[in-house]
Motif scaffolding. Structure first.
Motif, PDB file in Angstrom:
ATOM      1  N   VAL A   1      -4.307   6.990   2.984  1.00  0.00           N
ATOM      2  CA  VAL A   1      -3.703   5.657   2.910  1.00  0.00           C
ATOM      3  C   VAL A   1      -4.478   4.834   1.888  1.00  0.00           C
ATOM      4  N   PHE A   2      -3.754   4.264   0.904  1.00  0.00           N
ATOM      5  CA  PHE A   2      -4.367   3.466  -0.161  1.00  0.00           C
ATOM      6  C   PHE A   2      -3.798   2.052  -0.136  1.00  0.00           C
ATOM      7  N   SER A   3      -4.650   1.093  -0.439  1.00  0.00           N
ATOM      8  CA  SER A   3      -4.191  -0.289  -0.587  1.00  0.00           C
ATOM      9  C   SER A   3      -3.499  -0.442  -1.935  1.00  0.00           C
ATOM     10  N   LYS A   4      -2.911  -1.595  -2.155  1.00  0.00           N
ATOM     11  CA  LYS A   4      -2.190  -1.807  -3.410  1.00  0.00           C
ATOM     12  C   LYS A   4      -3.119  -1.839  -4.619  1.00  0.00           C
ATOM     13  N   ASP A   5      -4.431  -2.078  -4.376  1.00  0.00           N
ATOM     14  CA  ASP A   5      -5.375  -2.070  -5.492  1.00  0.00           C
ATOM     15  C   ASP A   5      -6.158  -0.756  -5.553  1.00  0.00           C
ATOM     16  N   GLY A   6      -5.651   0.293  -4.887  1.00  0.00           N
ATOM     17  CA  GLY A   6      -6.204   1.631  -5.056  1.00  0.00           C
ATOM     18  C   GLY A   6      -7.406   1.959  -4.210  1.00  0.00           C
TER      19      GLY A   6
ATOM     20  N   GLY B   1       0.805  -1.216   0.000  1.00  0.00           N
ATOM     21  CA  GLY B   1       0.000   0.000   0.000  1.00  0.00           C
ATOM     22  C   GLY B   1       0.837   1.264   0.000  1.00  0.00           C
ATOM     23  N   TRP B   2       0.146   2.393  -0.094  1.00  0.00           N
ATOM     24  CA  TRP B   2       0.842   3.678  -0.230  1.00  0.00           C
ATOM     25  C   TRP B   2       0.196   4.735   0.651  1.00  0.00           C
ATOM     26  N   ILE B   3       1.024   5.653   1.122  1.00  0.00           N
ATOM     27  CA  ILE B   3       0.571   6.851   1.824  1.00  0.00           C
ATOM     28  C   ILE B   3       0.766   8.036   0.884  1.00  0.00           C
ATOM     29  N   VAL B   4      -0.285   8.773   0.648  1.00  0.00           N
ATOM     30  CA  VAL B   4      -0.227   9.929  -0.255  1.00  0.00           C
ATOM     31  C   VAL B   4      -0.602  11.177   0.530  1.00  0.00           C
ATOM     32  N   TRP B   5       0.264  12.165   0.490  1.00  0.00           N
ATOM     33  CA  TRP B   5       0.008  13.459   1.110  1.00  0.00           C
ATOM     34  C   TRP B   5      -0.356  14.480   0.036  1.00  0.00           C
TER      35      TRP B   5
ATOM     36  N   ALA C   1       0.062   4.508  -9.758  1.00  0.00           N
ATOM     37  CA  ALA C   1      -0.278   3.237 -10.423  1.00  0.00           C
ATOM     38  C   ALA C   1      -1.282   2.452  -9.590  1.00  0.00           C
ATOM     39  N   ALA C   2      -1.134   2.483  -8.264  1.00  0.00           N
ATOM     40  CA  ALA C   2      -2.113   1.802  -7.397  1.00  0.00           C
ATOM     41  C   ALA C   2      -3.445   2.544  -7.421  1.00  0.00           C
ATOM     42  N   MET C   3      -3.410   3.874  -7.323  1.00  0.00           N
ATOM     43  CA  MET C   3      -4.642   4.664  -7.328  1.00  0.00           C
ATOM     44  C   MET C   3      -5.389   4.516  -8.653  1.00  0.00           C
ATOM     45  N   LEU C   4      -4.643   4.305  -9.728  1.00  0.00           N
ATOM     46  CA  LEU C   4      -5.268   4.153 -11.040  1.00  0.00           C
ATOM     47  C   LEU C   4      -6.166   2.923 -11.091  1.00  0.00           C
ATOM     48  N   LYS C   5      -5.816   1.888 -10.336  1.00  0.00           N
ATOM     49  CA  LYS C   5      -6.665   0.701 -10.288  1.00  0.00           C
ATOM     50  C   LYS C   5      -8.025   1.050  -9.675  1.00  0.00           C
ATOM     51  N   GLY C   6      -8.003   1.874  -8.660  1.00  0.00           N
ATOM     52  CA  GLY C   6      -9.264   2.311  -8.069  1.00  0.00           C
ATOM     53  C   GLY C   6     -10.053   3.186  -9.016  1.00  0.00           C
TER      54      GLY C   6
END
Length: 767
Positions: A358-363, A292-296, A414-419
């Motif tokens: 906070v986003f999971s690996k699948d957005g 997953g990713w943290i985006v600010w 790339a992860a957010m794009l899946k969402g």
């Protein structure tokens, strides 16, 4: 808003009762109707569905964006624009908040000489409406300012015996004659602000006087000046506002989180002067969010400087938003703030309101948290610069931050794009053009604006921050202004289905409109000759997004809740959302006030109107820039495409520049043409040959008039032959070809543009 004469019986009304109630009560919003009938919960949802059905059927109309009325009704008193003048000189007015479908009323002329200058096309009036037979009439109560009572922006035309002022607004037919004694200092081609002289005006052009000379028609920069004056875009700031802005100082860390070690960067257009937003991303090291990713996303804390009730706040609300032209900006805030304390400049500490998502690996967004902080941008990048770095061409600025900042941003995207793909927002292509000004003030080039992955990355991060803002305010039960976008009306879907039938593409009229359904249609047509025209027609089938304190979701983005949070330097709506967050999360004493909460419906309506004003001004300026750029290429031949079909001609968009112009029906051939509105085509009555929307054509430029933005073309291509398999045309109004007498006279003043729809959704656009 008028009130009902009596309180109706409680409970969900039937359709007839609801229409009868609105006929008696006058304009009523959804919330007003629900309160009148005592509706709650599921009954309110059923009411919304009933109102939509009645509106689609034409039994109800809209007054502005919030109020419903019985279809065809006008209020006893209202503000109206003068929209037309007929051959006999009679003026017609239309309710300002009634939209394009509001009925027109004949303006009953006043005989009193002390009323001031006679109204003209484009003026704004306060009038009293009354039924007159099957139509309406309007009586003048007061002439309101539209740049000033009776004022007109025009260009000086000097002849041997007279000096005339011709309006720059191509919709206006008013011309003023300037007495020779007052015309000596005027030059042919001067852009002037003029007003009619007082006194009785009956026949022929009215005498007038020049109030101010503002420029020259042959100056390329005049396009923005004309647009500003024509649309009444506020310019400059009062002395009190300038003083307030200059007295501001950078907030301290008191009550703020120190974010200066977070390596935010800004990514903006290369010529951007203010920087609303900064971004940063990193891997989420939590064991329960592997991959997953943290985006600010950090946004300028404009609320720290523009406080409720101040002169700064009052002027920002009146402006509503910044207005952007290729050669200038009319900002919402003074430069000391918009390009100074509020701009997230690299290497400088700035107050911000930031959201950690906070986003999971699948957005999927798992959580978010807002903080009020102090941040420092670590780099200022242009879109093209960031994209070049990711594509393997880093420079001195991007090279050192590839691994620490840029690669994590792109991996998070790339992860957010899946969402985003799972959400399936509307995938309409809306190409834009960029005007580049030369150092001498002329136009250097007009070219397509690149659409880069860097644009889409920032867009998606801003969308998610906007969603997080709306969710937080809803959870805290703090009122807010939503950015809402209604699904297409039933009438628009029926029109789309009729058109698709002419292409042999089925669309069931009862089928619900969803973004996935539209996207499937666009994808199916992508590799066909009809791809561009279907994209254009789908674009026109969409409603316009607005601001509202009532949430109906955002159809185009396919979101249940959405608010504008990311651009408070240039949009007042975003400042209101910031204040709401400050109040809801107890982040300071400068949050949304009780008075502002009570005024949210009015604020939402105001900022929607100011956005429309800016959009119209920017569009008109672009037309004039295009005409100026092409004025030395009259006689040239250009490829283009038919983007609009009307009974009086064809609108053509040039492939090279995106400029729009008209081919008059009178120049198309020696027969009558019928406008088939279902097929979006002009059909020859004798030969059956067709000019259809989307057809690729070649045209010659006959006339370019920069002062009005009008382009006139001559058609060089041949129409399509009769289609033996096409459905029988739905007969519309006829246009005369050149071989028949009485055809409309070609003129670049007739120029215009086809109807538009959703704008691009890249950062900086009005999603």
């Amino acid at each position: 808003m008028s009130r009902p004469p009596r309180r109706p019986a409680a409970g969900l009304p039937d359709r007839e009762t609801l229409v009868r109630y609105l006929a008696e009560a006058g304009e009523q919003g959804k919330a007003d109707i629900a309160r009148a009938f005592g509706l709650k919960g599921v009954e309110r949802r059923m009411l919304r569905e009933m109102l939509k059905e009645l509106e689609d059927e034409g039994q109800l109309g809209r007054r502005g964006r919030r109020g419903f009325v019985k279809a065809g009704d006008l209020p006893p008193v209202g503000v109206a624009y003068v929209v037309d003048r007929d051959a006999d000189g009679e003026l017609y007015v239309q309710l300002v908040k009634g939209g394009e479908d509001a009925p027109k009323a004949v303006l009953v002329p006043e005989r009193k000489a002390d009323r001031g200058p006679a109204p003209g096309v484009g003026d704004r009036l306060l009038v009293k409406f009354a039924r007159a037979g099957e139509g309406w009439e309007a009586r003048l109560i007061k002439q309101l300012d539209s740049g000033g009572p009776g004022r007109m922006l025009g260009v000086v035309r000097k002849a041997a015996r007279e000096t005339r002022i011709e309006p720059v607004d191509r919709r206006s037919k008013d011309v003023l004659i300037i007495p020779q004694a007052f015309a000596e200092t005027l030059r042919d081609g001067d852009l002037v602000l003029a007003t009619p002289e007082r006194g009785e005006h009956r026949y022929g052009p009215q005498r007038g006087k020049v109030l101010e000379t503002i420029g020259r028609e042959d100056d390329a920069r005049a396009a923005s000046l004309i647009a500003i004056h024509t649309h009444g875009v506020p310019t400059g700031f009062s002395d009190s506002v300038e003083r307030e802005a200059e007295d501001q100082a950078l907030p301290t860390l008191k009550g703020r989180e120190d974010l200066r070690q977070v390596p935010f960067i800004t990514i903006d257009p290369a010529d951007a002067r203010d920087h609303d937003d900064a971004v940063y991303a990193e891997r989420d090291e939590s064991a329960d969010n592997a991959g997953g990713w943290i985006v600010w996303v950090a946004i300028a804390d404009v609320a720290a400087y523009v406080r409720p009730g101040t002169a700064l706040d009052r002027e920002a609300r009146a402006k509503g938003n910044s207005t952007y032209f290729p050669d200038r900006v009319e900002p919402m805030l003074p430069e000391v703030l918009s390009n100074g304390l509020c701009s997230l400049k690299a290497g400088e500490s700035r107050a911000c309101l930031a959201v950690r998502m906070v986003f999971s690996k699948d957005g999927r967004k798992l959580s978010h948290r807002f903080v009020r902080g102090l941040m420092r941008s670590h780099a200022k990048l242009a879109y093209e610069q960031a994209q070049a770095a990711i594509d393997g061409q880093p420079d001195d600025v991007t090279g050192p931050i590839m691994n620490s900042i840029l690669y994590p941003l792109w991996n998070a995207y790339a992860a957010m794009l899946k969402g985003r793909e799972r959400r399936a927002p509307l995938a309409i292509v809306s190409p834009e053009r960029r005007v580049t000004m030369a150092p001498d003030g002329g136009i250097a080039s007009i070219a397509p604006r690149a659409s880069l992955e860097a644009h889409r990355l920032i867009e998606e991060m801003m969308i998610q921050a906007n969603v997080a803002a709306a969710e937080t305010l809803e959870q805290a039960r703090t009122p807010l202004i939503y950015r809402v976008h209604e699904a297409p009306s039933q009438e628009k879907i029926f029109n789309l289905a009729d058109f698709l039938q002419t292409l042999g593409k089925p669309w069931t009229k009862g089928e619900p409109a969803t973004t996935r359904r539209f996207n499937r249609l666009l994808e199916e047509m992508r590799e066909t000759p009809h791809a561009d025209v279907v994209n254009e027609v789908v674009l026109r089938s969409q409603m316009q997004a607005i601001y509202s304190p009532e949430n109906i979701g955002h159809f185009g983005l396919n979101l249940d809740r959405y608010a504008h949070f990311t651009s408070p330097i240039r949009r007042y709506s975003d400042l209101i959302v910031h204040r709401g967050l400050i109040r809801a999360l107890k982040l300071g004493s400068d949050g949304l006030t009780d008075r502002e909460i009570a005024e949210l419906p009015t604020i939402a309506e105001t900022v929607t109107e100011t956005e429309r004003r800016s959009m119209a001004a920017e569009r008109d300026a672009m037309d004039r820039y295009m005409a100026a750029f092409l004025s030395d290429r009259v006689g040239g031949v250009f490829p283009g495409r038919i983007t609009g079909v009307t009974r009086f001609g064809l609108f053509i968009r040039l492939t090279e520049t995106g400029a729009d112009g008209l081919v008059p029906v009178s120049s198309l051939g020696d027969e009558y043409f019928t406008h088939d509105d279902r097929a979006h085509a002009l059909v020859g009555e004798r030969t059956g040959r067709r000019w259809m929307l989307g057809k690729a054509v070649e045209v010659r430029l006959r006339e370019a008039t920069p002062v009005t933005g009008g382009l006139l073309f001559e058609m060089l291509s041949e129409p399509d032959p009769r289609d033996p398999n096409a459905p029988v045309p739905r007969l519309g109004l006829r246009g005369r070809g050149a071989g028949r007498p009485g055809g409309p006279k070609p003129s670049s003043r007739t120029g215009g543009r086809p109807l538009g729809g959703l704008k691009g959704v890249r950062k900086g656009k009005r999603r």
